[in-house]
Design an enzyme around this catalytic site. Structure first.
Site, PDB file in Angstrom:
ATOM      1  N   PRO A  52       0.840  -1.208   0.000  1.00 16.98           N
ATOM      2  CA  PRO A  52       0.000   0.000   0.000  1.00 16.98           C
ATOM      3  C   PRO A  52       0.868   1.249   0.000  1.00 16.98           C
ATOM      4  CG  PRO A  52      -0.626  -1.508   1.775  1.00 16.98           C
ATOM      5  CD  PRO A  52       0.672  -1.995   1.236  1.00 16.98           C
ATOM      6  N   LYS A  53       0.408   2.281  -0.670  1.00 15.20           N
ATOM      7  CA  LYS A  53       1.078   3.586  -0.607  1.00 15.20           C
ATOM      8  C   LYS A  53       0.402   4.393   0.495  1.00 15.20           C
ATOM      9  CE  LYS A  53       2.319   7.709  -3.235  1.00 15.20           C
ATOM     10  NZ  LYS A  53       1.856   8.607  -2.153  1.00 15.20           N
ATOM     11  N   TRP A  54       1.144   4.636   1.576  1.00 14.94           N
ATOM     12  CA  TRP A  54       0.604   5.349   2.724  1.00 14.94           C
ATOM     13  C   TRP A  54       0.689   6.855   2.524  1.00 14.94           C
ATOM     14  CZ3 TRP A  54      -1.948   2.456   6.124  1.00 14.94           C
ATOM     15  CH2 TRP A  54      -1.641   1.099   6.178  1.00 14.94           C
TER      16      TRP A  54
END
Length: 347
Positions: free
Chosen positions: A35-37
């Site tokens: 995931p790209k936080w």
């Protein structure tokens, strides 16, 4: 007395590995997806009693997040360099605005916020662990080291970011997490860590919103930007950002298009601001338009109810009523715990 961090093989000024934008999630074997936080990227350094968080630009962040520094200092392992993202959950939402509030000069203010809304560090790479320097090791080895480390070290402030090896799983994150997920990062499992290089791929959500065009600012070649509004839950029109993605020819034509709609300001909630210390001498005067035109724009992230960056104009929406342009269109990031639950259900 040895200098702080002199016992590490990696200097605190080392920049993190970065990502270049991709159009789609890569297919084929040999990829890891994460995931790209939506937070502050940082490298975490510990050398004995010395602990520091370094930003992507090489500035220290530790004094702004004492609760994370304390969590790292409490670990049994006394030497490490980790890569991650500082995030700040407020309820079920990640708040970038709350992160920004931490960058405050008053230590008392930071201490108060660290107790009321503690931050978390989502970890996704390991550059050094004890005496083992892992920079030149493949991601598969670095990930295994990080997972083993966090089995002993995970807690309320430190988390292992989820990962998957199947591109279909990564695609399902987009499909089933709605707009809660900011994007997906793709990394080669056989690649070393390359500080400062764009050696990863990020695929971002294509988020759109239909907005009321409530005014405009002028530029050198005609219309400089369109000012966008969305209605809140009680029917007030709030200013939420702007779009300026037009060619010079389009800017000139826009002036003719918008002229018949000039009128009193439609912003009955928050309105576009005037001159500020960020204006750098630029004119911030704007011309209001009646709330009759609707534009569809593409945006990336939202902070405190506004588009964090300029949006991209997609098309006019004559089929959409202005009162249908409401704030419930905007994406809201889930907290790490909530998003991890979604990802676990998908996987």
């Amino acid at each position: 007395m040895p200098l702080p961090f002199s016992g590490l093989a990696i200097a605190p000024e080392t920049p993190p590995m970065e990502a270049k934008l991709g159009d789609e999630i890569p297919a084929g074997p040999g990829w890891q997806f994460e995931p790209k936080w939506d937070g502050f990227r940082c490298l975490a350094f510990r050398d004995g009693d010395a602990v520091e968080l370094m930003s992507k630009s090489g500035k220290p962040l530790g004094r702004y997040f004492p609760e994370v520094v304390e969590a790292l200092a409490a670990l049994r392992e006394r030497r490490f360099v980790l890569d991650g993202e500082l995030v700040l959950p407020v309820g079920e939402v990640l708040s970038f605005a709350a992160l920004q509030l931490r960058l405050h000069p008053a230590a008392s203010r930071i201490e108060k916020l660290s107790r009321e809304t503690p931050a978390q560090l989502m970890l996704f790479d390991c550059l050094q662990l004890g005496g083992d320097v892992l920079l030149d090791k493949p991601l598969s080895k670095r990930r295994a080291a990080l997972e083993g480390f966090l089995r002993r070290a995970a807690g309320p402030r430190l988390h292992l970011s989820p990962a998957a090896g199947d591109p279909q799983v990564a695609a399902a994150w987009f499909e089933r997490s709605g707009e809660a997920l900011d994007g997906v990062i793709a990394k080669r499992t056989d690649a070393p860590y390359r500080p400062g290089e764009r050696a990863m791929i990020k695929v971002k959500q294509q988020r759109t919103a239909d907005c009321v065009v409530g005014g405009y600012r002028t530029g050198k070649h005609g219309i400089g930007s369109l000012l966008l509004g969305l209605y809140d839950g009680v029917g007030k029109l709030d200013y939420v950002g702007y779009t300026s993605s037009f060619s010079d020819a389009d800017r000139a034509a826009l002036a003719e298009l918008l002229a018949p709609y000039e009128g009193p300001s439609p912003f009955t909630g928050s309105a576009p601001g005037g001159q500020s210390r960020w204006s750098a001498g630029r004119s911030t005067e704007w011309t209001p338009l009646r709330a009759e035109l609707v534009a569809e724009v593409t945006y990336d992230q939202v902070t405190a109810g506004r588009f964090r960056h300029g949006t991209t104009f997609r098309r006019w929406r004559p089929d959409k009523r202005p009162d249908q342009c409401t704030q419930d269109q905007l994406a809201h990031e889930l907290s790490p715990a909530a998003l991890e639950q979604v990802l676990a259900e998908i996987a």
